[in-house]
Design a protein around this motif. Structure first.
Motif, short mmCIF file in Angstrom:
data_model
loop_
_atom_site.label_atom_id
_atom_site.label_comp_id
_atom_site.label_asym_id
_atom_site.label_seq_id
_atom_site.Cartn_x
_atom_site.Cartn_y
_atom_site.Cartn_z
N SER A 11 0.86 -1.18 0.00
CA SER A 11 0.00 0.00 0.00
C SER A 11 0.90 1.24 0.00
CB SER A 11 -0.94 -0.03 1.20
OG SER A 11 -1.90 1.01 1.11
N TYR A 12 0.39 2.36 0.46
CA TYR A 12 1.10 3.63 0.29
C TYR A 12 2.48 3.65 0.95
CZ TYR A 12 -3.75 4.61 -0.78
OH TYR A 12 -5.02 4.53 -1.29
N ASP A 32 2.50 -8.29 -1.52
CA ASP A 32 1.30 -7.56 -1.09
C ASP A 32 0.08 -8.46 -1.11
OD1 ASP A 32 -0.23 -5.17 -0.40
OD2 ASP A 32 -1.03 -5.31 -2.43
N GLN A 35 -4.83 -5.63 0.77
CA GLN A 35 -5.82 -5.19 1.75
C GLN A 35 -5.50 -3.80 2.28
OE1 GLN A 35 -8.70 -7.13 2.90
NE2 GLN A 35 -8.13 -8.04 0.95
N ARG A 36 -5.60 -2.78 1.41
CA ARG A 36 -5.36 -1.41 1.85
C ARG A 36 -6.35 -1.05 2.97
NH1 ARG A 36 -7.21 2.02 -1.15
NH2 ARG A 36 -8.18 0.68 -2.73
N ARG A 37 -5.85 -0.33 3.97
CA ARG A 37 -6.73 0.08 5.07
C ARG A 37 -7.87 0.96 4.58
NH1 ARG A 37 -5.01 3.73 10.41
NH2 ARG A 37 -6.82 3.19 11.71
N ASN A 38 -7.60 1.84 3.62
CA ASN A 38 -8.63 2.79 3.18
C ASN A 38 -9.40 2.28 1.96
OD1 ASN A 38 -6.84 3.14 1.05
ND2 ASN A 38 -6.82 5.37 1.16
N ARG A 39 -9.45 0.95 1.77
CA ARG A 39 -10.17 0.40 0.62
C ARG A 39 -11.67 0.65 0.70
NH1 ARG A 39 -8.71 -3.47 4.15
NH2 ARG A 39 -10.19 -5.10 4.80
N SER A 44 -9.56 10.01 -1.57
CA SER A 44 -8.54 10.37 -0.59
C SER A 44 -8.37 11.88 -0.59
CB SER A 44 -7.21 9.69 -0.94
OG SER A 44 -6.17 10.15 -0.11
N ALA A 59 -2.92 4.43 -5.47
CA ALA A 59 -2.12 3.21 -5.27
C ALA A 59 -1.75 2.58 -6.60
CB ALA A 59 -2.88 2.22 -4.40
N GLY A 109 0.40 -2.47 7.67
CA GLY A 109 -0.91 -1.89 7.85
C GLY A 109 -1.58 -2.38 9.13
N VAL A 273 -2.80 8.94 4.14
CA VAL A 273 -1.97 8.62 2.98
C VAL A 273 -0.68 9.44 3.00
CG1 VAL A 273 -1.84 8.70 0.46
CG2 VAL A 273 -3.92 7.90 1.57
#
Length: 296
Positions: A11-12, A32, A35-39, A44, A59, A109, A273
């Motif tokens: 992720s970022y 990876d 599973q981005r936290r901000n999905r 953003s 991303a 994350g 981010v």
């Protein structure tokens, strides 16, 4: 082969950590699990040049730019574990062979634990948020509810009036003392003591007595935990914060395990981010310097 660095998490923060290593022409692998936290959030905010962009697009563009460097490899997979193997680290990959690397960067994350209020989880990232700097402006100075999870929610309630008329929904989580009530009053915050039954509609809160309070957005302060057991398995120490434990690092993002660096939400208190990108960049530079000069 032995990679110069292996980054767990794309992720970022992980992407940002990879970039300085790639530009130093170091051989690296990013693993990876997607599973981005901000999905859960479509857009953003607050990141220079990308304010209002779709979170997934930021991303995706970062990954495309990173993969233009010839020394970078990417693997969409879950990391099952990691351990030191001689001078290097062995990283066990689900469904594939283990990989070896001289340095590890943990951009693992976190996972948020949401209050068990019916209707809340379905609105997470859309109408229920945790960061006023990321989502407050878009509420257009409307009605904001803070669903308390602990006494720490007082902090959110005192911040949020800059973004709209704020109500603190105690929901049985704590009882403000006289000083706290005076603070809330000075900021124009309304206190609602009746418990919350359900969230419906856009961000409508149904109270236990049947009353309905309609909000333009809700904020909560969820507890979180690091999303992977890898750091603990490696022996990294953790620091306990107000909302959960994070991986302990020094000013250059080195963990307590030599050769292992950590960055992003898993290694700092508070996340966005912009903060994740800065944190990851520092971790990537520090990992490269340790390859050149040795030591941590």
């Amino acid at each position: 082969m032995v990679y110069d660095a292996l980054i767990i998490g794309g992720s970022y923060a992980g992407l940002a950590a990879a970039l300085p290593l790639a530009r130093a022409r170091r051989k690296l692998l990013v693993v990876d699990a997607g599973q981005r936290r901000n999905r859960f959030a479509e857009h953003s905010h607050g990141f220079l040049t990308q304010d209002g962009s779709k979170a997934a697009d930021i991303a995706a563009l970062a990954r495309a730019q990173l993969m233009a460097y010839e020394t970078v490899e990417w693997l969409d997979a879950m990391v099952l574990g990691a351990q030191r193997n001689g001078q290097d680290f062995q990283v066990d990959i689900e469904g594939g062979p283990a990989r070896m690397a001289k340095r590890l960067v943990l951009a693992l994350g976190v996972v948020d634990t949401l209050p068990e209020v019916p209707g809340l989880a379905q609105r997470w990232g859309q109408h229920v948020f945790h960061c006023p700097y990321c989502h407050g402006y878009e509420l257009q100075q409307g009605r904001i509810g803070v669903l308390a999870t602990s006494e720490l929610s007082l902090h959110q309630a005192l911040l949020l009036p800059d973004w709209g008329a704020t109500t603190l929904l105690l929901n049985g989580s704590f009882e403000p003392d006289a000083q706290q009530r005076a603070q809330l009053q000075s900021r124009g915050v309304t206190i609602e003591a009746t418990a919350v039954r359900e969230i419906t509609g856009h961000a409508d809160v149904i109270l236990e007595d049947g009353r309905v309070q309609a909000f333009d957005g809700l904020f909560i302060a969820p507890r979180s935990h690091v999303a992977s057991p890898v750091a603990a398995a490696l022996g990294c120490e953790f620091s306990e914060g107000p909302m959960g434990a994070v991986i302990q690092t020094d000013a250059m993002k080195a963990t307590t395990v030599p050769g292992v660096f950590a960055c992003g939400d898993a290694a700092r208190f508070g996340g966005s981010v912009a903060l994740a990108v800065g944190d990851g960049t520092l971790a990537g530079v520090a990992a490269h310097r340790s390859l050149v000069f040795g030591g941590h």
